[in-house]
Scaffold this active site. Structure first.
Site, PDB file in Angstrom:
ATOM      1  N   LYS A 120       0.828  -1.201   0.000  1.00  0.00           N
ATOM      2  CA  LYS A 120       0.000   0.000   0.000  1.00  0.00           C
ATOM      3  C   LYS A 120       0.868   1.258   0.000  1.00  0.00           C
ATOM      4  O   LYS A 120       0.651   2.189  -0.781  1.00  0.00           O
ATOM      5  CB  LYS A 120      -0.935  -0.001   1.207  1.00  0.00           C
ATOM      6  N   ARG A 130      -3.513   2.882   8.526  1.00  0.00           N
ATOM      7  CA  ARG A 130      -3.840   1.687   7.746  1.00  0.00           C
ATOM      8  C   ARG A 130      -2.634   0.756   7.664  1.00  0.00           C
ATOM      9  O   ARG A 130      -1.496   1.203   7.537  1.00  0.00           O
ATOM     10  CB  ARG A 130      -4.260   2.057   6.314  1.00  0.00           C
ATOM     11  N   GLY A 172      -8.429  -7.425   4.533  1.00  0.00           N
ATOM     12  CA  GLY A 172      -9.251  -7.594   5.714  1.00  0.00           C
ATOM     13  C   GLY A 172      -8.587  -8.307   6.869  1.00  0.00           C
ATOM     14  O   GLY A 172      -9.184  -8.475   7.931  1.00  0.00           O
ATOM     15  N   MET A 200      -5.690  -7.422   8.536  1.00  0.00           N
ATOM     16  CA  MET A 200      -5.060  -6.573   9.546  1.00  0.00           C
ATOM     17  C   MET A 200      -5.891  -5.320   9.749  1.00  0.00           C
ATOM     18  O   MET A 200      -6.888  -5.098   9.079  1.00  0.00           O
ATOM     19  CB  MET A 200      -3.625  -6.259   9.125  1.00  0.00           C
ATOM     20  N   ARG A 239      -3.329  -1.223  -6.408  1.00  0.00           N
ATOM     21  CA  ARG A 239      -2.453  -2.397  -6.356  1.00  0.00           C
ATOM     22  C   ARG A 239      -2.789  -3.270  -7.549  1.00  0.00           C
ATOM     23  O   ARG A 239      -3.857  -3.127  -8.159  1.00  0.00           O
ATOM     24  CB  ARG A 239      -2.658  -3.172  -5.057  1.00  0.00           C
ATOM     25  N   HIS A 259     -15.481  -8.378   1.588  1.00  0.00           N
ATOM     26  CA  HIS A 259     -14.492  -9.288   2.163  1.00  0.00           C
ATOM     27  C   HIS A 259     -14.647 -10.692   1.588  1.00  0.00           C
ATOM     28  O   HIS A 259     -13.661 -11.327   1.182  1.00  0.00           O
ATOM     29  CB  HIS A 259     -14.654  -9.321   3.688  1.00  0.00           C
ATOM     30  N   SER A 301      15.494 -42.099  -9.305  1.00  0.00           N
ATOM     31  CA  SER A 301      14.177 -41.484  -9.219  1.00  0.00           C
ATOM     32  C   SER A 301      13.896 -41.257  -7.736  1.00  0.00           C
ATOM     33  O   SER A 301      13.863 -42.213  -6.956  1.00  0.00           O
ATOM     34  CB  SER A 301      13.107 -42.387  -9.831  1.00  0.00           C
ATOM     35  N   CYS A 310       9.478 -38.674  -8.464  1.00  0.00           N
ATOM     36  CA  CYS A 310       8.189 -39.308  -8.744  1.00  0.00           C
ATOM     37  C   CYS A 310       7.252 -39.309  -7.549  1.00  0.00           C
ATOM     38  O   CYS A 310       6.226 -39.972  -7.572  1.00  0.00           O
ATOM     39  CB  CYS A 310       8.388 -40.736  -9.251  1.00  0.00           C
ATOM     40  N   TYR A 337      13.703 -34.436 -14.766  1.00  0.00           N
ATOM     41  CA  TYR A 337      12.255 -34.461 -14.979  1.00  0.00           C
ATOM     42  C   TYR A 337      11.536 -34.571 -13.645  1.00  0.00           C
ATOM     43  O   TYR A 337      12.121 -34.941 -12.631  1.00  0.00           O
ATOM     44  CB  TYR A 337      11.845 -35.619 -15.902  1.00  0.00           C
TER      45      TYR A 337
END
Length: 902
Positions: free
Chosen positions: A21, A90, A99, A101, A334, A450, A783, A851, A871
């Site tokens: 912000k 703020r 919403g 904080m 933002r 919200h 693997s 895997c 991979y």
């Protein structure tokens, strides 16, 4: 160290220091946009405060100097009785946490200055409305008073006056309400509401710092995987007032629709209101387009600013603004949160508009978003009649039992139930219920409430503003205008794409994106919005495939799964689990092999299994013709192929008690007792079973070789790879390798086919990882089985711990996410990295894959890219997710990461 920065001292690139912000307020200030003056207290100050339990030295003086500069610039003093300067306080963390904080408005207003504010504004009602808001917000956020106490006081005043809305209360009513609120503070906080303006400011700043560590903030960060050590900045901004009458108001705007990605003007506007009224969802808003009718000059100026911001940020912008008696002020901008569909569609649009390139577009979408788009949707052909319709806030199809509070939603979801959380409006305390639910339904609020913002961010289906529903939380139900009553526990369905609400279960069908990824053409009746999403997905998937270095394989145990994986773009099978082939009737054959008392009995069982295994392997190898198929030899715990010890014991005991002794059952019981293990997962399984039970692994290797020879003879190109499981010492692998090579050579001689298969191992034990330099002497590939490697490294069983102490560990921050869900980079990941490096040192051509379940996890894929595995392998459904993330990981590794997906 400097802790406080004027808005003229930063830019949008300073999010680490100024929070999102503060950085964006500084950026808008530098662009010359109408931003109220103010200053930002940095995240460094917050971290120092949280670490030491007090404000860092020098912070109070810095705040005082910046406040004095602000007073000089505005020609007013904080809380001056004649013409008071008021400020908002703020929060503003690096990553948006809507919403979660605290915010306090109208700081500086006191008994002494409320009259001066009324006189300067020429509006007594406005002044007392602002004062009651301050006491209410200060009481809940700074003093920790339950909001219900203020709500009851407000309702009592409205009931006494016979009015429904806050706007219907006059100045006298609000003056009375201020007295009531001060009484609440005195009773509940044990102190009077503070009348010293600077004292209010200091307490509000500390409250914002403290709000970083509230339960709801912790839950949100855990859900969104935001680090706990960032802290929040605090923005102190001169108040501008949207509650000064019909020519004032407040609103939230998006440069494109955050739900669909549609270009246009989207947002909510509330006349005669302050910003909290919009996001809290307590008043139903007007569409932003209505502002053109109410105040065309401000509307035109807002549109021009929105275009400026979107082109400057090169992305969808989320904007908060206030109009004070015809004067437009920008309170925040933002890069806006968006649904998965909007993310892909907007990325494609921005490429077409020349604002970003395809690399940047790829970095702005995520595998998690793609997975959401692959979820089923409601069947358009299914008969259904909506009982109500609201605003489509976050798309998807959600079906579940209606729950009217978060605790119930969490409880039911914990029992495996699908839940829809139904509320009048949500607030930050509902976060647990929202996380647990399939979808969220509210009777109040708009697309920027919200419920809508949080649901979009976490990918939950959400419908808001269904005014036709009379939600009764105490009565545990809601009623439609037609008198249809839905009670808690009744099943409802909500459509986050249309805003429709249905009673009962609506059937679902595969999504258009999922069908397109399988190569199926889009139906003619698909609307332009969905067509654009599908086109963007396919476009970015192609680009991800061009950019990625990691191969993407699939875990598949049947020909059907293998075909599905290939259709979804898998470059091979990274894990074929052969134990899944021995379920049902075949289980008894394996049982006979393990319990055989003679070689003849064992060989008979193996001969019975071999043609079945050969057919299994032939089907999978044919489906993946020309691509590698890594087949893991049998790896179940031994007890899975033995009769149940308890059942068998009972059978023998009953027979003996009734004088009907069963010799065969008694002998079988003795053998099962001999083989019984206290911890089967660490017992006779994997390579140990292959070495102890003669012929078992040889059967499988011969079946693989015979299947490959058969396919070779038909002109196909089968490419099996033989993987030996649970190896802890190179000697184990050498013994199996010797047998396997001899068996393959026998089949090659018998069939006349040239057969040569890579033989490797699964690294799933810490010892295997730490002796990889030795094991690589006998292995042509590794693997990594990260499921078992996680269990054996941490020393816990996934089946047992996830429902017991994992919730406490997550709550206490022992880990931010389950190590089974995302790779534990510091522990398990370090073992993988060591084994990969040492294996390559021994055998440079060693192939390295993964895997476990982590192969389809976006964060884990980025880790595997960083240590240069070859991979990843995952379930067929997650193959597109892995392909996309592999492309993004390659960009990130090359330094091309774009805006953060959070």
């Amino acid at each position: 160290m400097q802790y406080v920065f004027d808005f003229s001292q930063g830019s949008k690139d300073d999010r680490d220091l100024l929070g999102g912000k503060g950085a964006n307020l500084a950026e808008m200030t530098s662009l010359g946009l109408p931003v109220p003056p103010g200053f930002t207290i940095s995240t460094e100050a917050c971290r120092a405060y949280l670490a030491n339990g007090r404000e860092p030295d020098g912070l109070a003086d810095e705040v005082g100097r910046h406040l004095a500069d602000l007073e000089l610039r505005m020609g007013k003093r904080l809380g001056d009785p004649r013409d008071p300067l008021l400020v908002s306080v703020r929060s503003g963390a690096k990553f948006s946490m809507p919403g979660m904080m605290d915010t306090v408005l109208n700081v500086g207003l006191t008994d002494a200055s409320v009259g001066g504010l009324a006189e300067r504004a020429g509006d007594e009602r406005f002044a007392w409305d602002s004062y009651r808001r301050l006491i209410q917000m200060f009481g809940t956020t700074v003093l920790g008073i339950d909001a219900e106490h203020f709500d009851k006081a407000m309702e009592a005043v409205k009931k006494d006056r016979g009015v429904e809305a806050d706007l219907d209360l006059g100045a006298t009513d609000l003056r009375r309400l201020v007295d009531e609120f001060k009484g609440v503070v005195s009773r509940e906080a044990g102190r009077e509401f503070p009348q010293e303006p600077r004292g209010q400011l200091d307490l509000a700043i500390r409250a914002v710092f403290d709000s970083w560590n509230t339960d709801r903030a912790h839950i949100y960060r855990r859900q969104e995987r935001i680090p706990d050590d960032l802290g929040t900045a605090v923005n102190v901004v001169c108040m501008v007032f949207g509650n000064l009458g019909p020519d004032s108001g407040t609103g939230v705007a998006f440069t494109r629709d955050p739900a669909t990605g549609e270009q246009g003007i989207y947002g909510d506007y509330l006349p005669n209101a302050q910003g909290e009224d919009v996001v809290a969802g307590i008043r139903n808003t007007l569409p932003l387009a209505e502002l053109e009718r109410l105040d065309k000059a401000s509307y035109d100026q807002l549109l021009a600013i929105m275009e400026t911001l979107e082109r400057h940020y090169r992305d969808l912008c989320d904007i908060e603004f206030t109009i004070e008696r015809g004067k437009l002020w920008m309170l925040q901008t933002r890069v806006g949160k968006r649904t998965a569909a909007a993310a892909f569609r907007i990325a494609g649009q921005l490429v077409d508009e020349g604002l970003i390139d395809e690399d940047e577009a790829l970095s702005r979408v995520t595998g998690a978003q793609l997975a959401r788009l692959m979820f089923p949707q409601f069947d358009p052909a299914a008969p259904r009649t909506p009982i109500a319709r609201g605003m489509a806030a976050s798309p998807g199809a959600a079906v579940g039992k209606a729950a009217f509070d978060s605790a119930t939603a969490v409880d039911w979801a914990g029992r495996g139930e699908d839940v829809i959380l139904v509320r009048r409006e949500t607030n930050p305390d509902d976060l647990r219920g929202m996380v647990a639910s399939r979808g969220v339904l509210t009777s109040r609020g708009g697309k920027t409430s919200h419920a809508a913002v949080v649901a979009r961010g976490m990918g939950r289906t959400c419908v808001v503003g269904v005014e036709a529903l009379r939600v009764d939380p105490r009565g545990r139900g809601f009623v439609t205008p037609d008198g249809v009553r839905v009670a808690e526990g009744d099943v409802i369905s909500i459509d986050g794409g249309t805003g429709e609400v249905f009673v009962g279960t609506v059937p679902v069908v595969p999504s258009a994106v999922s069908d397109a990824l399988y190569g199926e053409p889009l139906p003619d009746d698909v609307d332009d919005a969905r067509r654009q999403v599908v086109d963007a997905v396919l476009r970015l998937m192609r680009h991800a495939d061009e950019r990625r270095r990691l191969g993407v394989h699939a875990n598949a145990d049947t020909g059907e799964d293998a075909r599905r994986a290939r259709e979804l773009g898998a470059g091979g099978i990274g894990l074929c689990r052969t134990e899944h082939m021995f379920l049902g009737a075949r289980r008894k054959i394996v049982e006979r092999v393990i319990l055989a008392r003679t070689d003849e009995q064992r060989d008979a069982g193996l001969d019975e299994l071999r043609p079945l295994q050969r057919a299994d392997f032939a089907e999978i190898l044919e489906a993946m013709d020309g691509l590698p198929v890594t087949i893991r030899l049998l790896d179940p715990p031994l007890h899975e192929f033995l009769p149940d010890l308890t059942d068998l014991s009972v059978k023998v005991a009953v027979a003996e008690a009734t004088g009907q002794s069963d010799r065969e059952a008694t002998e079988l019981l003795a053998e099962v007792q001999r083989l019984h293990e206290q911890n089967p997962m660490l017992g006779m399984r994997g390579v140990r079973l292959g070495l102890v039970v003669p012929g078992l692994f040889q059967l499988q290797v011969r079946a693989i070789a015979e299947a490959a020879a058969e396919l070779h003879g038909r002109g196909l190109d089968p490419r099996p790879q033989i993987m030996v499981p649970l190896v802890a010492a190179v000697q184990e692998l050498e013994a199996i390798r010797e047998m396997a090579e001899a068996t393959v050579a026998e089949v090659a001689a018998e069939t006349g086919e040239d057969l040569r298969f890579p033989i490797g191992t699964m690294i799933e034990l810490p010892r295997a990882a730490m002796t990889a330099h030795e094991i690589a002497q006998a292995a042509e590939f590794f693997s990594f089985g990260t499921n078992d490697l996680t269990q054996t490294t941490w020393g816990f069983s996934r089946d047992d711990v996830e429902a017991t102490f994992f919730p406490a560990y997550l709550e206490r921050g022992v880990f931010g996410v389950s190590p089974f869900e995302s790779i534990d980079a510091e522990g398990v990941g370090r073992l993988v990295s060591i084994a990969a490096w040492e294996g390559k040192e021994t055998r440079p051509e060693l192939e390295l894959g993964i895997c476990g379940e982590h192969g389809g996890d976006p964060d884990s894929i980025h880790f595997f890219e960083s240590i240069k595995l070859d991979y990843v392998s995952c379930s067929p459904f997650r193959v597109p997710v892995a392909r996309l993330e592999a492309g993004r990981a390659a960009l990130a590794a090359a330094g091309g990461e774009g805006s953060d997906s959070r």
